[in-house]
Design a protein around this motif. Structure first.
Motif, PDB file in Angstrom:
ATOM      1  N   TYR A 238     -48.872  29.303  25.169  1.00 25.76           N
ATOM      2  CA  TYR A 238     -48.341  29.876  23.938  1.00 25.76           C
ATOM      3  C   TYR A 238     -48.954  31.255  23.734  1.00 25.76           C
ATOM      4  CZ  TYR A 238     -47.687  30.582  18.887  1.00 25.76           C
ATOM      5  OH  TYR A 238     -47.378  31.094  17.657  1.00 25.76           O
ATOM      6  N   LYS A 239     -48.131  32.265  23.629  1.00 19.72           N
ATOM      7  CA  LYS A 239     -48.611  33.626  23.448  1.00 19.72           C
ATOM      8  C   LYS A 239     -48.706  33.946  21.966  1.00 19.72           C
ATOM      9  CE  LYS A 239     -47.313  35.601  27.872  1.00 19.72           C
ATOM     10  NZ  LYS A 239     -46.721  36.759  28.582  1.00 19.72           N
ATOM     11  N   LEU A 240     -49.941  34.092  21.517  1.00 22.56           N
ATOM     12  CA  LEU A 240     -50.194  34.352  20.104  1.00 22.56           C
ATOM     13  C   LEU A 240     -49.996  35.834  19.801  1.00 22.56           C
ATOM     14  CD1 LEU A 240     -51.270  33.233  17.374  1.00 22.56           C
ATOM     15  CD2 LEU A 240     -53.562  33.844  18.173  1.00 22.56           C
ATOM     16  N   ASN A 241     -49.089  36.106  18.871  1.00 29.81           N
ATOM     17  CA  ASN A 241     -48.866  37.478  18.419  1.00 29.81           C
ATOM     18  C   ASN A 241     -49.694  37.695  17.154  1.00 29.81           C
ATOM     19  OD1 ASN A 241     -47.957  39.931  17.421  1.00 29.81           O
ATOM     20  ND2 ASN A 241     -45.841  39.575  18.049  1.00 29.81           N
ATOM     21  N   ILE A 242     -50.761  38.457  17.285  1.00 25.50           N
ATOM     22  CA  ILE A 242     -51.692  38.648  16.173  1.00 25.50           C
ATOM     23  C   ILE A 242     -51.000  39.265  14.956  1.00 25.50           C
ATOM     24  CG2 ILE A 242     -53.787  39.893  15.478  1.00 25.50           C
ATOM     25  CD1 ILE A 242     -54.810  39.510  18.318  1.00 25.50           C
ATOM     26  N   GLN A 243     -49.973  40.054  15.197  1.00 24.20           N
ATOM     27  CA  GLN A 243     -49.258  40.705  14.085  1.00 24.20           C
ATOM     28  C   GLN A 243     -48.560  39.692  13.189  1.00 24.20           C
ATOM     29  OE1 GLN A 243     -49.729  43.936  13.738  1.00 24.20           O
ATOM     30  NE2 GLN A 243     -50.902  43.934  15.662  1.00 24.20           N
ATOM     31  N   ASN A 244     -48.233  38.511  13.751  1.00 19.40           N
ATOM     32  CA  ASN A 244     -47.498  37.490  12.980  1.00 19.40           C
ATOM     33  C   ASN A 244     -48.414  36.576  12.169  1.00 19.40           C
ATOM     34  OD1 ASN A 244     -45.089  38.446  14.028  1.00 19.40           O
ATOM     35  ND2 ASN A 244     -45.063  36.984  15.726  1.00 19.40           N
ATOM     36  N   ILE A 245     -49.722  36.670  12.389  1.00 17.38           N
ATOM     37  CA  ILE A 245     -50.650  35.748  11.733  1.00 17.38           C
ATOM     38  C   ILE A 245     -50.776  36.091  10.249  1.00 17.38           C
ATOM     39  CG2 ILE A 245     -53.050  34.957  11.645  1.00 17.38           C
ATOM     40  CD1 ILE A 245     -53.221  35.418  14.634  1.00 17.38           C
ATOM     41  N   LYS A 246     -50.699  35.047   9.413  1.00 20.00           N
ATOM     42  CA  LYS A 246     -50.871  35.211   7.969  1.00 20.00           C
ATOM     43  C   LYS A 246     -51.920  34.215   7.480  1.00 20.00           C
ATOM     44  CE  LYS A 246     -46.103  36.698   7.125  1.00 20.00           C
ATOM     45  NZ  LYS A 246     -44.817  36.366   6.434  1.00 20.00           N
ATOM     46  N   VAL A 247     -52.983  34.736   6.898  1.00 21.32           N
ATOM     47  CA  VAL A 247     -54.021  33.877   6.322  1.00 21.32           C
ATOM     48  C   VAL A 247     -53.600  33.547   4.897  1.00 21.32           C
ATOM     49  CG1 VAL A 247     -56.456  33.666   5.731  1.00 21.32           C
ATOM     50  CG2 VAL A 247     -55.780  34.961   7.777  1.00 21.32           C
ATOM     51  N   GLU A 248     -53.048  32.347   4.691  1.00 23.20           N
ATOM     52  CA  GLU A 248     -52.548  31.975   3.366  1.00 23.20           C
ATOM     53  C   GLU A 248     -53.702  31.722   2.403  1.00 23.20           C
ATOM     54  OE1 GLU A 248     -49.793  28.763   3.794  1.00 23.20           O
ATOM     55  OE2 GLU A 248     -48.255  30.067   4.685  1.00 23.20           O
ATOM     56  N   ASN A 249     -54.752  31.048   2.877  1.00 25.66           N
ATOM     57  CA  ASN A 249     -55.984  30.841   2.108  1.00 25.66           C
ATOM     58  C   ASN A 249     -57.069  30.460   3.114  1.00 25.66           C
ATOM     59  OD1 ASN A 249     -55.727  27.927   2.576  1.00 25.66           O
ATOM     60  ND2 ASN A 249     -54.099  28.014   1.019  1.00 25.66           N
ATOM     61  N   ASP A 250     -58.240  30.084   2.613  1.00 24.84           N
ATOM     62  CA  ASP A 250     -59.334  29.799   3.543  1.00 24.84           C
ATOM     63  C   ASP A 250     -59.203  28.439   4.215  1.00 24.84           C
ATOM     64  OD1 ASP A 250     -59.849  28.200   1.399  1.00 24.84           O
ATOM     65  OD2 ASP A 250     -61.910  28.869   1.095  1.00 24.84           O
ATOM     66  N   LYS A 251     -58.059  27.729   3.947  1.00 23.68           N
ATOM     67  CA  LYS A 251     -57.836  26.424   4.570  1.00 23.68           C
ATOM     68  C   LYS A 251     -56.610  26.404   5.486  1.00 23.68           C
ATOM     69  CE  LYS A 251     -61.035  24.291   2.053  1.00 23.68           C
ATOM     70  NZ  LYS A 251     -62.280  23.761   2.607  1.00 23.68           N
ATOM     71  N   ARG A 252     -55.737  27.392   5.350  1.00 30.29           N
ATOM     72  CA  ARG A 252     -54.471  27.333   6.092  1.00 30.29           C
ATOM     73  C   ARG A 252     -54.109  28.720   6.630  1.00 30.29           C
ATOM     74  NH1 ARG A 252     -49.794  24.259   6.670  1.00 30.29           N
ATOM     75  NH2 ARG A 252     -47.842  25.415   6.692  1.00 30.29           N
ATOM     76  N   ILE A 253     -53.725  28.742   7.920  1.00 30.48           N
ATOM     77  CA  ILE A 253     -53.360  29.994   8.584  1.00 30.48           C
ATOM     78  C   ILE A 253     -52.036  29.804   9.317  1.00 30.48           C
ATOM     79  CG2 ILE A 253     -54.037  31.651  10.374  1.00 30.48           C
ATOM     80  CD1 ILE A 253     -56.953  30.863   9.705  1.00 30.48           C
ATOM     81  N   LYS A 254     -51.076  30.624   9.012  1.00 29.11           N
ATOM     82  CA  LYS A 254     -49.774  30.577   9.700  1.00 29.11           C
ATOM     83  C   LYS A 254     -49.851  31.445  10.959  1.00 29.11           C
ATOM     84  CE  LYS A 254     -46.133  29.308   8.396  1.00 29.11           C
ATOM     85  NZ  LYS A 254     -45.352  28.102   8.758  1.00 29.11           N
ATOM     86  N   LEU A 255     -49.520  30.841  12.097  1.00 31.01           N
ATOM     87  CA  LEU A 255     -49.519  31.584  13.364  1.00 31.01           C
ATOM     88  C   LEU A 255     -48.159  32.224  13.620  1.00 31.01           C
ATOM     89  CD1 LEU A 255     -51.522  29.041  15.552  1.00 31.01           C
ATOM     90  CD2 LEU A 255     -52.387  30.936  14.175  1.00 31.01           C
ATOM     91  N   ASP A 256     -47.114  31.505  13.248  1.00 30.48           N
ATOM     92  CA  ASP A 256     -45.754  32.040  13.231  1.00 30.48           C
ATOM     93  C   ASP A 256     -44.932  31.102  12.366  1.00 30.48           C
ATOM     94  OD1 ASP A 256     -44.850  29.833  14.772  1.00 30.48           O
ATOM     95  OD2 ASP A 256     -45.189  30.892  16.644  1.00 30.48           O
ATOM     96  N   ASN A 257     -43.620  31.209  12.393  1.00 33.73           N
ATOM     97  CA  ASN A 257     -42.788  30.387  11.502  1.00 33.73           C
ATOM     98  C   ASN A 257     -42.892  28.893  11.804  1.00 33.73           C
ATOM     99  OD1 ASN A 257     -41.854  32.613  10.114  1.00 33.73           O
ATOM    100  ND2 ASN A 257     -40.088  32.911  11.469  1.00 33.73           N
ATOM    101  N   ASN A 258     -43.194  28.542  13.053  1.00 33.35           N
ATOM    102  CA  ASN A 258     -43.222  27.130  13.445  1.00 33.35           C
ATOM    103  C   ASN A 258     -44.607  26.629  13.829  1.00 33.35           C
ATOM    104  OD1 ASN A 258     -40.324  26.888  13.258  1.00 33.35           O
ATOM    105  ND2 ASN A 258     -40.209  28.052  15.169  1.00 33.35           N
ATOM    106  N   ASP A 260     -48.980  26.570  12.891  1.00 25.08           N
ATOM    107  CA  ASP A 260     -50.037  26.873  11.920  1.00 25.08           C
ATOM    108  C   ASP A 260     -51.323  26.130  12.272  1.00 25.08           C
ATOM    109  OD1 ASP A 260     -49.976  24.197  10.641  1.00 25.08           O
ATOM    110  OD2 ASP A 260     -48.026  24.858   9.915  1.00 25.08           O
ATOM    111  N   LEU A 261     -52.354  26.519  11.550  1.00 24.77           N
ATOM    112  CA  LEU A 261     -53.691  25.968  11.740  1.00 24.77           C
ATOM    113  C   LEU A 261     -54.214  25.599  10.363  1.00 24.77           C
ATOM    114  CD1 LEU A 261     -55.620  25.682  14.229  1.00 24.77           C
ATOM    115  CD2 LEU A 261     -56.573  27.891  13.606  1.00 24.77           C
ATOM    116  N   THR A 262     -54.641  24.337  10.171  1.00 23.05           N
ATOM    117  CA  THR A 262     -55.064  23.876   8.848  1.00 23.05           C
ATOM    118  C   THR A 262     -56.418  23.200   8.929  1.00 23.05           C
ATOM    119  OG1 THR A 262     -52.737  23.476   8.289  1.00 23.05           O
ATOM    120  CG2 THR A 262     -54.400  22.541   6.819  1.00 23.05           C
ATOM    121  N   PHE A 263     -57.323  23.623   8.059  1.00 22.94           N
ATOM    122  CA  PHE A 263     -58.647  23.006   7.965  1.00 22.94           C
ATOM    123  C   PHE A 263     -58.631  22.056   6.784  1.00 22.94           C
ATOM    124  CE2 PHE A 263     -63.196  23.720   6.349  1.00 22.94           C
ATOM    125  CZ  PHE A 263     -63.661  22.618   7.040  1.00 22.94           C
TER     126      PHE A 263
END
Length: 672
Positions: A238-258, A260-263
């Motif tokens: 999976y090729k991560l595009n750093i430009q697409n990353i959105k840090v929604e809060n300190d628990k959830r990070i969107k990597l792209d539309n489909n 994400d990473l959740t703590f």
């Protein structure tokens, strides 16, 4: 029949042919197509047919020899073959599949003496990782096994890092490795003085940590995506595009539309890549949240290792370690004894050898090992008895009441009624609020202390001169063990438990400073006043070594002086001596002279190490590595701070709640 085998060639050939024909019910075509290297399959078939064919071959080979000599040779070789097949049959019956020598000729050339060992290990590791039900499990018990846990070593290491660096691999890897700090490691290194054993163990542990820790949550929040990017590309393509990353809060990070990473804030980090879900462990290490591979675990053991083990569902690879002092150049204990490859089952069922060694692994794993960051505990006993059991029988209760008051609260010693019960094996204490029971246990070797509000404790009994003296036993974290033991040996032997570890005297003495300067490995923070004893000339050799480490970025040294420019009320109450300010200025100048004289060599100045504060402090403290040594400030009736020299002090771990608060207080003072 009367055939003379010693002169009649035809007679001999007739006998040989008869031997072969005797086995004419054997499927020759099937046998001859079987590779001879197949591990002891059809042993009985090979035993009978092999002897017959060998005898026939010998007739041809020795055709020109005298017949009597030939016949004797045939009988001799046949017996040897028969003995050999008996060994093979016995090995087969107990499940032995193969035997190797594990030794690596040279870790740089990545060569094993027996190439079959590496080939078969890699084959079994790959097969275990590809089990259809995702129930693969690889168990390894070792000393250091650098050939297994190094990306740049033999192919086994490359294979392990490749397979277990892939998140799609659900196989479990469990490793038992010798603790580098253990007595077992120290003894093994003494037995092999030519090998840097402890260094090798630490290298393997570091490599296992790198295999296990995928990234940490803190770096993600700080916009450092390098480790996550490499993981996703290498493991999931999976090729991560750093430009697409959105840090929604300190628990959830969107990597792209489909994706994400959740703590989840407990012990789980969930990674979603398109339609695939991966659950990662979340582990807090000194405030850093590491995302770890849930399928990779390792634990440390402390005793002298008896065996090297690799266990899969189908096989166990076993090499036992002898114990002796290695004296020859290039010789080693490990890798030289035969390694057995044992099947888990034969046609007679599960093999005892496999079953027993697997049980051995799990017994050590569950009962005799610990995590890397787990704080091992050690018994510590007071050097002065708390009270004497026999004195209580004689109604002498003062020491007992003083012990209860000091350790469990003032109220437990007030208006206490004490009586002996159960044939003098139980002390019952009734106070206004509580009932306390002390019960002699295990043939008068320990005392169980029970307080009805839920407090339980255990005391130790020593019979000395016919008296049953009671001592307090307790545990403390291993990461401050060396500090406690050094202070006991060099400063003050009398210590006891409160919520902290309490020493009755010795604070701000020359012995204490000398001990901590010698002992400190990576950190020394001092929250002092004048710090006069610290910069005494007799300590310069130790301080020089600290400065040398500091110059290599290997040591964190900080010293706090009270500022001569602090408000007058702070200076006046800082010390009982009326000329304190003049003494303070003199001590600061002595420290500056030290840095001008000896710090120049390492390009370290006074202001790099020392700062001044201008507020009142509650504790004097010394933070050495993972321990906090502190003494509570005592004041006279006028609010002036008393002398601290040779006062009592306490020690806690920096991991404890008290320790964390004290470290935080120092850092706040240092910054402000």
């Amino acid at each position: 029949m009367g055939i003379d085998l010693s002169t009649n060639k035809k007679g001999l050939l007739c006998v040989v042919s008869g031997i072969v024909l005797f086995f004419n019910d054997i499927n020759l075509e099937h046998f001859l197509l079987e590779p001879l290297s197949v591990s002891f399959v059809n042993v009985k078939l090979f035993e009978k047919l092999g002897i017959a064919l060998t005898v026939s071959g010998l007739v041809i080979i020795f055709d020109k020899l005298p017949y009597v000599s030939l016949w004797k040779k045939i009988i001799e070789v046949s017996e040897q073959i028969k003995d050999g097949f008996s060994v093979i049959k016995s090995a087969n019956d107990i499940g032995i599949n193969d035997i190797f020598v594990r030794h690596v000729n040279n870790i740089q050339t990545k060569r094993f003496e027996d190439k079959r060992f590496e080939d078969k290990i890699i084959k079994e590791i790959k097969r275990e990782c590809s089990r259809k039900n995702n129930d693969g499990e690889i168990l390894i018990s070792c000393v250091a096994a650098m050939d297994f846990f190094s990306k740049n070593g033999p192919m086994i290491g490359e294979t392990i890092f490749s397979l277990f660096g892939n998140l799609k691999n659900k196989c479990k890897l469990k490793v038992l490795i010798l603790s580098p700090d253990s007595e077992g490691a120290k003894l093994r290194e003494k037995l092999e003085p030519q090998h840097p054993l402890i260094h090798n163990i630490k290298s393997s542990i570091e490599n296992l940590k790198n295999l296990r820790i995928l990234f940490n949550w803190n770096e993600i929040l700080d916009r450092d995506y390098s480790r996550l990017k490499n993981l996703l590309e290498q493991s999931l393509k999976y090729k991560l595009n750093i430009q697409n990353i959105k840090v929604e809060n300190d628990k959830r990070i969107k990597l792209d539309n489909n994706s994400d990473l959740t703590f989840f804030g407990t012990n789980l980090i969930k990674l979603v890549i398109n339609t695939e879900n991966f659950d990662l462990n979340a582990e807090n290490e000194n405030g850093i949240i590491n995302a770890t591979n849930p399928n990779v675990e390792f634990r440390l053991y402390d005793f002298l290792p008896p065996v090297f083990l690799i266990i899969t569902h189908d096989f166990a690879f076993i090499e036992t370690y002898p114990m002796y002092k290695v004296e020859n150049q290039g010789e080693s204990i490990g890798g030289r004894c035969p390694m057995l490859m044992v099947r888990n089952k034969t046609n007679k069922g599960e093999t005892e050898t496999y079953r027993r060694w697997k049980k051995h692994f799990y017994y050590i794993w569950e009962n005799m090992s610990h995590n890397l960051n787990e704080k091992k505990e050690k018994l510590l006993m007071n050097s002065v008895e708390l009270f004497c059991w026999d004195d209580i029988i004689r109604k002498n209760n003062l020491k007992l009441l003083d012990f209860l008051k000091q350790n469990y609260g003032e109220g437990l010693a007030k208006k206490a009624e004490i009586e002996m019960k159960n044939d003098n094996k139980t002390i019952r204490i009734t106070t206004g609020k509580n009932i306390i029971l002390l019960n002699l246990k295990d043939e008068n070797s320990r005392v169980e202390l029970l307080i009805d509000d839920g407090i339980n404790d255990e005391l130790m009994v020593r019979t000395e001169n016919g008296r049953r003296n009671i001592y307090q036993s307790y545990v403390y974290p291993a990461n401050i063990r060396n500090v406690i033991e050094s202070i006991q040996n060099n400063v003050c032997s009398n210590c006891y438990r409160t919520p902290t570890i309490h020493f009755s005297k010795g604070f701000e003495t020359h012995d204490l400073y000398k001990t901590i300067l010698e002992l400190s490995q990576h950190r020394l923070w001092i929250f002092g006043r004048k710090n006069r004893k610290l910069f005494d000339r007799e300590n310069y050799p130790f301080i020089d070594k600290i400065l040398e480490k500091k110059s290599r970025q290997q040591f964190d040294w900080r010293v706090l002086f009270i500022s001569p420019n602090a408000p007058k009320n702070i200076i006046d109450k800082a010390h009982i001596n009326k000329n304190f300010k003049e003494e303070l200025i003199l001590c600061i100048n002595v420290a500056k002279e030290y840095f001008e004289e000896r710090g120049r060599k390492n390009n370290i100045k006074f202001n790099d190490i020392c700062k001044c504060y201008s507020k009142e402090r509650c504790n004097a403290m010394i933070i050495i590595d993972d321990a906090v040594i502190f003494s509570r400030i005592k004041k006279d009736e006028n609010g002036v701070t008393k002398k601290l020299t040779n006062e009592s002090f306490e020690i806690v771990s920096t991991d404890s709640t008290i320790g964390k608060n004290l470290v935080s207080r120092f850092e706040e003072t240092w910054i402000n």
